[in-house]
Write a protein that holds these residues in place. Structure first.
Motif, PDB file in Angstrom:
ATOM      1  N   UNK A   1      88.161  49.664  94.747  1.00  0.00           N
ATOM      2  CA  UNK A   1      87.778  50.703  95.478  1.00  0.00           C
ATOM      3  C   UNK A   1      86.480  51.477  95.155  1.00  0.00           C
ATOM      4  N   UNK A   2      86.304  52.889  95.173  1.00  0.00           N
ATOM      5  CA  UNK A   2      85.142  53.404  95.086  1.00  0.00           C
ATOM      6  C   UNK A   2      84.898  53.343  93.323  1.00  0.00           C
ATOM      7  N   UNK A   3      83.633  53.295  92.980  1.00  0.00           N
ATOM      8  CA  UNK A   3      83.505  53.218  91.603  1.00  0.00           C
ATOM      9  C   UNK A   3      84.020  54.226  90.653  1.00  0.00           C
ATOM     10  N   UNK A   4      83.642  55.607  91.356  1.00  0.00           N
ATOM     11  CA  UNK A   4      84.194  56.878  90.631  1.00  0.00           C
ATOM     12  C   UNK A   4      83.878  56.856  89.167  1.00  0.00           C
ATOM     13  N   UNK A   5      82.630  56.766  88.840  1.00  0.00           N
ATOM     14  CA  UNK A   5      82.321  56.517  87.463  1.00  0.00           C
ATOM     15  C   UNK A   5      82.771  57.539  86.260  1.00  0.00           C
ATOM     16  N   UNK A   6      82.453  58.679  86.642  1.00  0.00           N
ATOM     17  CA  UNK A   6      83.023  59.938  86.076  1.00  0.00           C
ATOM     18  C   UNK A   6      84.233  59.660  85.600  1.00  0.00           C
ATOM     19  N   UNK A   7      85.294  59.704  86.930  1.00  0.00           N
ATOM     20  CA  UNK A   7      86.615  59.989  86.841  1.00  0.00           C
ATOM     21  C   UNK A   7      87.217  58.533  85.915  1.00  0.00           C
ATOM     22  N   UNK A   8      86.559  57.461  86.188  1.00  0.00           N
ATOM     23  CA  UNK A   8      87.121  56.262  85.461  1.00  0.00           C
ATOM     24  C   UNK A   8      86.921  56.363  83.717  1.00  0.00           C
ATOM     25  N   UNK A   9      86.018  57.154  83.415  1.00  0.00           N
ATOM     26  CA  UNK A   9      85.629  57.266  81.918  1.00  0.00           C
ATOM     27  C   UNK A   9      86.114  58.611  81.416  1.00  0.00           C
ATOM     28  N   UNK A  10      86.578  59.467  82.330  1.00  0.00           N
ATOM     29  CA  UNK A  10      87.253  60.549  81.645  1.00  0.00           C
ATOM     30  C   UNK A  10      88.117  60.427  80.706  1.00  0.00           C
ATOM     31  N   UNK A  11      89.070  59.263  80.554  1.00  0.00           N
ATOM     32  CA  UNK A  11      89.954  59.084  79.322  1.00  0.00           C
ATOM     33  C   UNK A  11      89.383  58.542  77.966  1.00  0.00           C
ATOM     34  N   UNK A  12      88.081  58.466  78.072  1.00  0.00           N
ATOM     35  CA  UNK A  12      87.551  58.078  76.729  1.00  0.00           C
ATOM     36  C   UNK A  12      86.295  58.863  76.342  1.00  0.00           C
ATOM     37  N   UNK A  13      86.465  59.284  74.838  1.00  0.00           N
ATOM     38  CA  UNK A  13      85.367  60.314  74.492  1.00  0.00           C
ATOM     39  C   UNK A  13      83.904  59.763  74.532  1.00  0.00           C
ATOM     40  N   UNK A  14      83.290  60.002  75.537  1.00  0.00           N
ATOM     41  CA  UNK A  14      81.883  59.548  75.552  1.00  0.00           C
ATOM     42  C   UNK A  14      81.030  60.594  75.066  1.00  0.00           C
ATOM     43  N   UNK A  15      80.651  60.503  73.598  1.00  0.00           N
ATOM     44  CA  UNK A  15      79.683  61.358  73.107  1.00  0.00           C
ATOM     45  C   UNK A  15      78.178  60.750  73.330  1.00  0.00           C
ATOM     46  N   UNK A  16      77.466  61.755  72.605  1.00  0.00           N
ATOM     47  CA  UNK A  16      76.109  61.307  72.727  1.00  0.00           C
ATOM     48  C   UNK A  16      75.659  60.037  72.145  1.00  0.00           C
ATOM     49  N   UNK A  17      76.277  60.109  70.782  1.00  0.00           N
ATOM     50  CA  UNK A  17      76.386  58.707  69.946  1.00  0.00           C
ATOM     51  C   UNK A  17      76.827  57.502  70.660  1.00  0.00           C
ATOM     52  N   UNK A  18      77.952  57.715  71.459  1.00  0.00           N
ATOM     53  CA  UNK A  18      78.624  56.677  72.102  1.00  0.00           C
ATOM     54  C   UNK A  18      77.480  56.243  73.438  1.00  0.00           C
ATOM     55  N   UNK A  19      77.006  57.135  73.920  1.00  0.00           N
ATOM     56  CA  UNK A  19      75.918  56.996  74.985  1.00  0.00           C
ATOM     57  C   UNK A  19      74.867  56.188  74.407  1.00  0.00           C
ATOM     58  N   UNK A  20      74.256  56.542  73.202  1.00  0.00           N
ATOM     59  CA  UNK A  20      73.082  55.870  72.823  1.00  0.00           C
ATOM     60  C   UNK A  20      73.643  54.513  72.161  1.00  0.00           C
ATOM     61  N   UNK A  21      74.492  54.457  71.641  1.00  0.00           N
ATOM     62  CA  UNK A  21      75.090  52.741  71.351  1.00  0.00           C
ATOM     63  C   UNK A  21      75.092  51.998  72.409  1.00  0.00           C
ATOM     64  N   UNK A  22      75.648  52.648  73.521  1.00  0.00           N
ATOM     65  CA  UNK A  22      75.689  51.786  74.836  1.00  0.00           C
ATOM     66  C   UNK A  22      74.437  51.490  75.393  1.00  0.00           C
TER      67      UNK A  22
END
Length: 132
Positions: free
Chosen positions: A65-86
């Motif tokens: 279905x639709x990607x809905x990126x923000x919705x699919x990532x809500x359950x996971x704690x995406x911090x600035x550190x995780x963003x930078x690692x990604x």
């Protein structure tokens, strides 16, 4: 011609996403965000998503279905550190995949915007989460 075709299609996206997940597997804090023991399903989902986003087959939407990126990532704690690692692993993967300029720059720009948009949790250092 789509960016997907310009960079070599499926083989390039396979190399890109595989290199990215090799980095994730070796990064314990980032790896902890992935609930599945085997990263292969996550690798397949990301490959389908990026393939579709950059102009290849729309298998992702057909299956999920639709990607809905923000919705699919809500359950996971995406911090600035995780963003930078990604981002570090994705930028390394773009290089490893041998994606030529200017397509690599277009991809890096998208990855930076998407990763920044997905931050949803304070990192404990006074950096608040982003709001939509």
């Amino acid at each position: 011609m789509s960016l997907y075709d310009e960079v070599g299609g499926a083989p390039t996206f396979e190399r890109l996403v595989h290199a990215f997940y090799e980095g994730v597997a070796a990064d314990a804090p980032l790896r902890a965000l992935y609930p599945e023991e085997d990263l292969a399903p996550a690798e397949r989902r990301l490959r389908m998503f990026l393939t579709q986003y950059f102009g290849g087959p729309n298998t992702y939407s057909q299956e999920r279905g639709h990607p809905r990126l923000r919705m699919r990532h809500v359950p996971y704690p995406v911090t600035l550190d995780m963003r930078d690692r990604w981002m570090r692993h994705m930028l390394d993967a773009v290089e490893q995949a041998g994606i030529p300029e200017p397509q690599a720059e277009q991809m890096r720009d998208y990855f930076l915007r998407a990763a920044h948009m997905l931050v949803n949790t304070d990192d404990g250092h006074g950096h608040p989460p982003l709001t939509p």
